[in-house]
Design an enzyme around this catalytic site. Structure first.
Site, PDB file in Angstrom:
ATOM      1  N   GLU A  52       0.877  -1.173   0.000  1.00  0.00           N
ATOM      2  CA  GLU A  52       0.000   0.000   0.000  1.00  0.00           C
ATOM      3  C   GLU A  52       0.918   1.227   0.000  1.00  0.00           C
ATOM      4  O   GLU A  52       1.813   1.325   0.847  1.00  0.00           O
ATOM      5  CB  GLU A  52      -0.864  -0.011   1.267  1.00  0.00           C
ATOM      6  CG  GLU A  52      -1.870   1.100   1.255  1.00  0.00           C
ATOM      7  CD  GLU A  52      -2.732   1.149   2.512  1.00  0.00           C
ATOM      8  OE1 GLU A  52      -2.642   0.236   3.352  1.00  0.00           O
ATOM      9  OE2 GLU A  52      -3.472   2.137   2.643  1.00  0.00           O
ATOM     10  N   ARG A 278       5.169 -12.820   9.723  1.00  0.00           N
ATOM     11  CA  ARG A 278       5.855 -11.587   9.381  1.00  0.00           C
ATOM     12  C   ARG A 278       7.174 -11.496  10.140  1.00  0.00           C
ATOM     13  O   ARG A 278       7.371 -12.166  11.147  1.00  0.00           O
ATOM     14  CB  ARG A 278       4.969 -10.376   9.637  1.00  0.00           C
ATOM     15  CG  ARG A 278       4.475 -10.234  11.061  1.00  0.00           C
ATOM     16  CD  ARG A 278       3.346  -9.214  11.154  1.00  0.00           C
ATOM     17  NE  ARG A 278       3.787  -7.872  10.887  1.00  0.00           N
ATOM     18  CZ  ARG A 278       3.269  -7.077   9.952  1.00  0.00           C
ATOM     19  NH1 ARG A 278       2.301  -7.505   9.179  1.00  0.00           N
ATOM     20  NH2 ARG A 278       3.705  -5.859   9.797  1.00  0.00           N
ATOM     21  N   LYS A 288       4.463   1.106   9.269  1.00  0.00           N
ATOM     22  CA  LYS A 288       4.564   2.407   8.605  1.00  0.00           C
ATOM     23  C   LYS A 288       3.878   3.492   9.427  1.00  0.00           C
ATOM     24  O   LYS A 288       4.332   4.625   9.474  1.00  0.00           O
ATOM     25  CB  LYS A 288       3.941   2.311   7.212  1.00  0.00           C
ATOM     26  CG  LYS A 288       4.802   1.528   6.243  1.00  0.00           C
ATOM     27  CD  LYS A 288       4.139   1.391   4.891  1.00  0.00           C
ATOM     28  CE  LYS A 288       3.205   0.211   4.867  1.00  0.00           C
ATOM     29  NZ  LYS A 288       2.587  -0.046   3.565  1.00  0.00           N
TER      30      LYS A 288
HETATM   31  P1  ATP Z   1       2.717  -1.870   7.812  1.00  0.00           P
HETATM   32  O1  ATP Z   1       1.984  -2.443   8.963  1.00  0.00           O
HETATM   33  O2  ATP Z   1       4.141  -1.613   8.065  1.00  0.00           O
HETATM   34  O3  ATP Z   1       2.032  -0.714   7.194  1.00  0.00           O
HETATM   35  P2  ATP Z   1       1.533  -3.514   5.866  1.00  0.00           P
HETATM   36  O4  ATP Z   1       1.388  -4.970   5.983  1.00  0.00           O
HETATM   37  O5  ATP Z   1       0.332  -2.688   6.082  1.00  0.00           O
HETATM   38  O6  ATP Z   1       2.735  -3.051   6.750  1.00  0.00           O
HETATM   39  P3  ATP Z   1       1.627  -3.404   3.050  1.00  0.00           P
HETATM   40  O7  ATP Z   1       2.109  -2.302   2.203  1.00  0.00           O
HETATM   41  O8  ATP Z   1       0.193  -3.692   3.045  1.00  0.00           O
HETATM   42  O9  ATP Z   1       2.156  -3.107   4.491  1.00  0.00           O
HETATM   43  O10 ATP Z   1       2.456  -4.730   2.779  1.00  0.00           O
HETATM   44  C1  ATP Z   1       2.859  -5.200   1.526  1.00  0.00           C
HETATM   45  C2  ATP Z   1       3.250  -6.643   1.656  1.00  0.00           C
HETATM   46  O11 ATP Z   1       4.336  -6.770   2.570  1.00  0.00           O
HETATM   47  C3  ATP Z   1       2.120  -7.475   2.209  1.00  0.00           C
HETATM   48  O12 ATP Z   1       2.047  -8.661   1.463  1.00  0.00           O
HETATM   49  C4  ATP Z   1       2.514  -7.736   3.626  1.00  0.00           C
HETATM   50  O13 ATP Z   1       2.003  -8.930   4.079  1.00  0.00           O
HETATM   51  C5  ATP Z   1       4.034  -7.730   3.542  1.00  0.00           C
HETATM   52  N1  ATP Z   1       4.622  -7.355   4.832  1.00  0.00           N
HETATM   53  C6  ATP Z   1       4.386  -6.235   5.543  1.00  0.00           C
HETATM   54  N2  ATP Z   1       5.046  -6.247   6.713  1.00  0.00           N
HETATM   55  C7  ATP Z   1       5.754  -7.403   6.743  1.00  0.00           C
HETATM   56  C8  ATP Z   1       6.643  -8.022   7.690  1.00  0.00           C
HETATM   57  N3  ATP Z   1       6.952  -7.426   8.850  1.00  0.00           N
HETATM   58  N4  ATP Z   1       7.170  -9.224   7.370  1.00  0.00           N
HETATM   59  C9  ATP Z   1       6.876  -9.817   6.210  1.00  0.00           C
HETATM   60  N5  ATP Z   1       6.057  -9.302   5.286  1.00  0.00           N
HETATM   61  C10 ATP Z   1       5.489  -8.115   5.530  1.00  0.00           C
HETATM   62 MG    MG Z   2      -1.391  -2.474   5.088  1.00  0.00          MG
END
Ligand code: ATP
Ligand code: MG
Length: 579
Positions: A52, A278, A288
């Protein structure tokens, strides 16, 4: 297949070639291999990385990138980069660009497979209309608060909305008018008609669309209703012909919904969602939203602050994409959440930099040393090894003269028992130069602080000289006073004082006040005059450093990437000796 085969060079990163040694298998790779064996997807492997664009990528994303792009590469498949841009109020083109840069920098390439969920808004709308027509979705007019109450709890079933029984015609009409902008935000939503009594809260008539009168960074004001993540994600996967939709564990409970949408819509492609744990790292957070709070609170300088666990922060700090990829490979892919020791990541960085960083001499906290018996105007160019790990990196000349600087720490007026470095009457070797002996010291009259040492040197101890091999207990790094370049050096420590800052109610209470130390009067050997942003070095005995983007030839600035002390290697050694 072009994916990842051409190296990307950014900020001094060397050209890479992918893939390296094939990663050992894991449960996801086993599923993919089994599907290939049974020809489930006609031999295709199509994965995607779906960020995102609401912030910069972090090391957790690197794990997902390595996994998704890695699996595609291993099977001659493709990995799409898809922006999940359904939340216009939080998203920005700046983030889109930074994400692309970071994925490339890590060494991966999506070729022409760049997609945006927003490109599917029209098709998503049609799919929503199809569900309404099939009696599988309805326009609800409860307020947000009411929706929450009606949803029930983990132990109690939800309650059906009084609007749930609206006719297909009424729903179609209301949904069209939602889209036309006739209603205010919060007045209506489109919901899937599933089961308000489901034990899985995600299946209790989840919202598919909400009214948001916000401009989108790609579609402008074309839409005032936006699809929710759960509806968008599975449809996007299906439209792109994804075979394996790999996501993190928190989406496990969403899988029934993912499957429900695709089953009800009879999409020609139905990807398999697979969840993995994760990445969590000690002494840092991985969100983020929390990063934004750190930036907005002024606790760090920005997304690329070298203390941040973002890809941009790590890049600025001097971490290499090779080391990050190697880390991601070594941590593996599992189904259970755990926290990885930061020392393990730092170990990977050292391993990689040890192989390729040029050694140089730099004095961070200088102490002036006058060599009384060295001729006043003499300058010698002494040969120095660029990297003992790699003879191909050759040698260079380092100037030596009557006045040099050594590290303040390398001298003690009253040396404790195990201190073998310089002290009054003692001898040490100056690396690549001579053995010197401290004969007197000069103190600041007011403070009593030692400000200058006087030494004598033994001319026969120069490399190649008759006494070159004479043994002394310590070898010190140094720079020549008239030749050294002055520089600013930024030393970093972890941002947080606790291994689990994410658990603190208020992370500002566990911030490390000493996470950044700036040294402004460092002295560096003159061979670094042309050092440019991103160049990496080992400052002998001090650690690995890289040139910061703030640096200029007139005012050099270095970041300490990592110190030399490898806590992780020690841990591993201790462990293997007890086995
Ligand atoms: P954040 O909580 O930091 O905003 P998010 O999961 O909302 O992270 P996205 O941009 O939606 O961030 O994530 C893109 C991809 O990265 C998704 O497939 C998500 O599952 C993966 N991802 C995000 N954080 C992690 C992590 N700590 N370890 C492994 N994969 C991750
Ligand atoms: Mg997200």
């Amino acid at each position: 297949m072009s994916q990842g085969t051409e190296g990307r060079s950014a900020n001094g990163a060397s050209q890479l070639s992918m893939p390296e040694a094939p990663p050992s298998s894991d449960f996801i790779r086993d599923i993919v291999a089994a599907d290939l064996n049974s020809n489930k997807h006609g031999g295709r492997v199509v994965t995607r990385f779906p960020p995102e664009p609401n912030g910069h990528l972090h090391i957790g994303h690197a794990k997902s990138i390595c996994l998704n792009f890695g699996i595609a590469l291993e099977h001659n498949g493709v990995c799409h980069l898809r922006f999940d841009d359904t939340n216009p109020t939080k998203e920005d083109v700046e983030y889109v660009e930074s994400i692309k840069e970071d994925v490339h920098w890590l060494g991966f390439d999506w070729g022409d497979k760049l997609f945006y969920a927003s490109d599917y808004f029209a098709r998503l709308y049609q799919y929503a209309v199809q569900l309404i027509t099939d009696g599988k979705a309805y326009v609800d007019s409860l307020s947000a608060d009411e929706v929450r109450i009606y949803r029930g709890t983990l132990t109690e079933p939800g309650k059906e909305s009084p609007y749930r029984q609206r006719s297909v015609e009424e729903n179609l009409d209301l949904f069209a008018r939602m889209r036309a902008g006739e209603f205010a935000e919060g007045t209506h939503t489109l919901r899937a008609k599933i089961d308000m009594a489901s034990p899985n809260v995600n299946m209790r008539d989840p919202v598919m669309y909400r009214i948001l009168k916000a401009s989108h960074h790609r579609t402008g004001d074309q839409w005032c209703i936006y699809p929710m993540y759960d509806f968008t994600h599975c449809v996007s996967d299906a439209l792109e012909g994804i075979t394996h939709s790999i996501c993190t564990l928190e989406f496990e409970d969403h899988r029934p919904l993912y499957d429900w949408f695709l089953d009800e819509l009879h999409t020609p492609c139905h990807p398999q969602q697979i969840e993995f744990a994760r990445l969590n790292l000690t002494y840092t957070m991985m969100s983020k939203r929390k990063f934004l709070a750190l930036i907005e609170g002024g606790y760090v300088r920005g997304w690329d602050d070298p203390r941040m666990p973002t890809i941009a922060g790590f890049r600025r700090r001097g971490y290499t994409p090779e080391a990050i990829r190697s880390f991601c490979e070594h941590i593996g892919v599992a189904k259970r959440n755990s926290t990885v020791d930061m020392a393990m990541l730092e170990h990977e960085i050292r391993e990689d930099l040890n192989k390729r960083a040029q050694r140089v001499m730099a004095v961070l906290r200088p102490l002036r040393v006058v060599i009384d018996n060295y001729p006043e105007d003499q300058v010698e160019e002494l040969g120095a090894v660029n990297n003992p790990e790699d003879p191909a990196m050759g040698t260079r000349k380092v100037p030596f003269s009557r006045v040099v600087y050594i590290e303040q720490d390398d001298f003690r007026e009253d040396p404790p028992k195990k201190f073998f470095r310089l002290a009054p009457g003692r001898e040490v070797r100056l690396r690549y130069a001579y053995i010197v002996k401290c004969v007197s010291i000069v103190k600041d009259e007011r403070t009593g602080e030692v400000v200058e040492l006087h030494c004598t040197y033994d001319p026969e101890t120069r490399s190649g000289g008759p006494m070159a091999n004479r043994k002394v207990k310590a070898t010190l790094h140094w720079v020549s006073a008239t030749h050294a370049l002055s520089a600013e050096v930024r030393l970093y420590d972890s941002l947080f004082t606790t291994p689990n800052p994410g658990e603190a109610e208020d992370f500002t209470t566990v911030l490390n006040p000493d996470s950044l130390e700036i040294l402004r009067s460092c002295l560096i050997e003159p061979s670094l005059a042309d050092a440019t942003s991103g160049n990496r070095y080992q400052f002998e005995r001090q650690g690995y450093f890289c040139v910061d983007p703030d640096s200029s030839p007139e005012a050099l600035v270095f970041n300490r990437t990592v110190s030399l002390k490898d806590v992780w290697a020690k841990l591993e050694k201790a462990q293997s000796s007890t086995e």
